[in-house]
Every structure is written in structure tokens, then in C-alpha cells.
Design a protein around this motif. Structure first.
Motif, short mmCIF file in Angstrom:
data_model
loop_
_atom_site.label_atom_id
_atom_site.label_comp_id
_atom_site.label_asym_id
_atom_site.label_seq_id
_atom_site.Cartn_x
_atom_site.Cartn_y
_atom_site.Cartn_z
N PHE A 105 0.79 -1.07 -0.15
CA PHE A 105 0.04 0.10 0.04
C PHE A 105 0.85 1.21 -0.05
CE2 PHE A 105 -1.89 3.48 2.51
CZ PHE A 105 -2.92 3.55 1.64
N PHE A 106 2.01 1.07 0.65
CA PHE A 106 2.87 2.34 0.80
C PHE A 106 4.10 2.37 -0.17
CE2 PHE A 106 1.19 2.03 5.22
CZ PHE A 106 0.86 3.31 5.38
N SER A 107 3.66 1.72 -1.46
CA SER A 107 4.72 1.58 -2.59
C SER A 107 4.50 2.96 -3.00
CB SER A 107 4.46 0.60 -3.38
OG SER A 107 3.03 0.67 -4.17
N PRO A 108 5.65 3.51 -3.64
CA PRO A 108 5.85 4.74 -4.42
C PRO A 108 4.89 4.98 -5.68
CG PRO A 108 8.01 3.82 -4.13
CD PRO A 108 7.09 2.68 -3.73
N CYS A 109 4.25 3.86 -6.16
CA CYS A 109 3.48 3.67 -7.30
C CYS A 109 1.94 3.84 -6.97
CB CYS A 109 3.88 3.04 -8.43
SG CYS A 109 4.14 1.50 -7.68
N VAL A 110 1.77 3.69 -5.74
CA VAL A 110 0.41 3.53 -5.22
C VAL A 110 -0.06 4.48 -4.06
CG1 VAL A 110 -1.25 1.95 -4.14
CG2 VAL A 110 0.17 0.97 -5.70
N PHE A 111 0.64 4.81 -3.07
CA PHE A 111 0.14 5.67 -1.98
C PHE A 111 0.09 7.04 -2.60
CE2 PHE A 111 1.40 8.60 1.34
CZ PHE A 111 0.43 8.17 2.21
N GLY A 164 10.57 5.47 -0.43
CA GLY A 164 11.61 4.79 -0.94
C GLY A 164 12.27 3.84 -0.13
N LYS A 165 12.37 4.15 1.24
CA LYS A 165 12.78 3.22 2.41
C LYS A 165 12.01 2.27 2.53
CE LYS A 165 15.40 7.05 4.64
NZ LYS A 165 15.51 7.74 6.10
N LEU A 166 10.54 2.41 2.51
CA LEU A 166 9.57 1.40 2.77
C LEU A 166 9.61 0.37 1.51
CD1 LEU A 166 6.46 3.42 3.81
CD2 LEU A 166 7.93 2.03 5.23
N SER A 167 9.99 0.85 0.32
CA SER A 167 10.25 -0.13 -0.78
C SER A 167 11.52 -0.86 -0.60
CB SER A 167 10.38 0.74 -1.99
OG SER A 167 9.19 1.34 -2.66
N PHE A 168 12.24 -0.32 0.14
CA PHE A 168 13.67 -1.13 0.19
C PHE A 168 13.38 -2.22 1.46
CE2 PHE A 168 17.65 -1.80 2.72
CZ PHE A 168 18.42 -2.28 1.60
N VAL A 169 12.63 -1.88 2.28
CA VAL A 169 12.15 -2.75 3.28
C VAL A 169 11.50 -3.93 2.97
CG1 VAL A 169 10.82 -3.03 5.63
CG2 VAL A 169 12.40 -1.17 5.37
N LEU A 185 -5.99 -8.03 3.61
CA LEU A 185 -6.15 -7.50 4.84
C LEU A 185 -4.88 -6.43 5.12
CD1 LEU A 185 -7.73 -7.15 7.50
CD2 LEU A 185 -6.45 -8.98 8.45
N GLY A 186 -3.85 -6.88 4.75
CA GLY A 186 -2.66 -5.83 4.88
C GLY A 186 -2.93 -4.55 4.27
N MET A 187 -3.43 -4.51 3.03
CA MET A 187 -3.57 -3.48 2.20
C MET A 187 -4.74 -2.60 2.82
SD MET A 187 -2.60 -4.08 -1.77
CE MET A 187 -2.51 -2.62 -1.79
N ALA A 188 -5.89 -3.51 3.09
CA ALA A 188 -7.13 -2.94 3.51
C ALA A 188 -7.07 -2.06 4.70
CB ALA A 188 -8.07 -3.83 3.77
N ILE A 189 -6.35 -2.50 5.77
CA ILE A 189 -6.14 -1.68 6.94
C ILE A 189 -5.50 -0.25 6.63
CG2 ILE A 189 -5.05 -1.64 9.02
CD1 ILE A 189 -5.42 -4.76 9.22
N ILE A 202 4.37 11.22 4.36
CA ILE A 202 4.52 9.74 4.21
C ILE A 202 5.50 9.74 3.07
CG2 ILE A 202 3.70 7.42 4.12
CD1 ILE A 202 1.29 8.10 5.79
N ASN A 203 5.30 10.51 2.04
CA ASN A 203 5.87 10.36 0.88
C ASN A 203 7.44 10.35 0.78
OD1 ASN A 203 3.88 9.91 -1.11
ND2 ASN A 203 3.59 12.21 -1.36
#
Length: 237
Positions: A17-23, A200-205, A172-176, A195-196
């Protein structure tokens, strides 16, 4: 594979959900769902409509993901005689996808995307379900890598139900976060900007998590860890 696989699927869904091309597209989807508009740094909308149609949107993408999980598990059952080979191929591909998500690999063919766009906003719950299904079917590439990894995990699962559980956890992980952040940004769009900075860091994780998952599957450790967790749980009871 159940416990640890479901955990990985849940975390993958959250990070997807927190990917750079969705969030960053969240405000556009909220206004599309509710018919709201952006003014003075916030989204003007009917909150009751937001809750109802967001639920429909979640149901829509969950139906597609769960159907994909069931299909992957079904194919895996057909190839049960070659289960070890399937697991090794799945583990190897998950590692490749993880390296791509982490930015360590740059394969252009993995970054292709297929978008399904709707020109009109949703008019009711049913149309929001259809939008969710279209959203899942034309998912963007960085989410597609995480989704493909979970589908590969489902293909190497023991039963059809395990594949359904895995993709239900992913959904569920995306819905919450979708529900929580949608409500927050309806009051202020500043959250999106904050959050933006960390996407990048979240994508790496997310990529690192997929790499670990891939090594577990490739080495056959998933079954051992799940068996250990199951025996530990029974011992505690």
C-alpha cells in the motif's frame, strides 16, 4: 507454511500500500470513489459515503487477489509430484523480485504495468466493488512484484485453503492502511506529503522482506519454521 507465510503476506500487503506507485495516488482514488473534490489542502466529501464505498473497493480488490491465490494453489496441487522443484523455482523468483523492489536490480521488463482506468466516478457500492476489481487487475509494477511473490508462495503451499489464507492476509494488509489513511487525508493532505518522504525506504524494506521469504522457500525452511511454531503453540496450550 501457514503461520509464518500469513505473517509475510500481511506485512507485504501493508508495505505494498505504501509503495511509491500506489500511495501518492490515494487522494485521486478517494475523490473518484466518493465524488469529492480537493480544496484548501483537504478533500471535501461525504464521510459516510467514504466508509461505505471504501469497503466496496476493498471487497473488489480482495476478490481478485483471493481468486488469484486459489488459482495459484490449484496449479501447485497439480504439480504436487514436482513440489520441491516448484518451491525452489518459487524461492528463486521471490528473491529476484525482492532485489528488484529493493532497487538492487533494475530489470525493465519487471517494471511494465497495465493500467485499467475508469473515466467516471463510482455511483454506488457495486460500482466501487468493480473499481476495486479493476484496480487489482491492472495493478502497478512495484505492487505486482510483492503480489507475485505471495502468489508464488501460494503455488508451493500444501492445500488450496492455504493459498486463499495467504491472499486474504495480503488483502487485509492493504485494506487496513487504506481505510485508516483515507480517513486521515479526508481531514488533511499533509499526511500524504509526510509519508511520501519515506516511500523509498519502505520499498527497500519490502524488498528485503521478500528476499528473506525467498531464501526460506528456496531452502525449505518455511515448513520447518511453521512446524516449530505449530508445536510451540500446542505446547503452550
Amino acid at each position: 507454511m501457514n503461520d509464518i507465510g500469513i505473517f509475510f503476506a500481511l506485512v507485504a500487503g501493508i508495505l505494498s500500500f505504501f509503495s511509491p506507485c500506489v500511495f501518492p495516488l490515494l487522494p485521486a482514488y478517494i475523490t473518484h470513489l466518493t465524488g469529492g473534490k480537493i480544496e484548501e489542502g483537504k478533500i471535501l466529501l461525504n464521510r459516510k459515503r467514504l466508509y461505505i464505498r471504501s469497503f466496496g473497493f476493498i471487497v473488489g480488490f480482495s476478490l481478485v487477489f483471493i481468486a488469484l491465490g486459489a488459482s495459484a494453489s490449484f496449479i501447485g496441487k497439480i504439480l504436487m509430484d514436482y513440489r520441491i522443484i516448484v518451491m525452489q523455482i518459487a524461492g528463486f523468483l521471490i528473491i529476484i523480485f525482492g532485489l528488484q523492489m529493493a532497487g538492487l536490480f533494475q530489470f525493465k521488463f519487471l517494471m511494465r504495468e497495465k493500467k485499467i482506468e475508469t473515466k467516471q466516478g463510482t455511483k454506488n457500492v457495486f460500482s466501487s466493488v468493480l473499481l476495486g476489481m479493476a484496480f487489482a487487475s491492472g495493478w502497478s509494477p512495484c505492487v505486482g512484484l510483492a503480489l507475485s511473490s505471495i502468489l508464488l508462495l501460494a503455488s508451493s503451499s500444501d492445500t488450496l485453503n492455504q493459498g486463499i489464507y495467504l491472499l486474504s492476509s495480503y488483502s487485509l494488509g492493504m485494506a487496513i492502511p487504506f481505510l485508516v489513511i483515507s480517513i486521515i487525508v479526508s481531514y488533511s493532505l499533509k499526511t500524504i506529503k509526510r509519508i511520501n518522504k519515506y516511500l523509498g525506504k519502505l520499498s527497500f524494506v519490502n524488498g528485503m522482506i521478500m528476499i528473506v521469504l525467498g531464501f526460506f522457500v528456496l531452502s525449505g525452511q518455511m515448513q520447518k519454521i511453521s512446524a516449530w511454531l505449530a508445536s510451540y503453540s500446542l505446547f503452550q496450550l
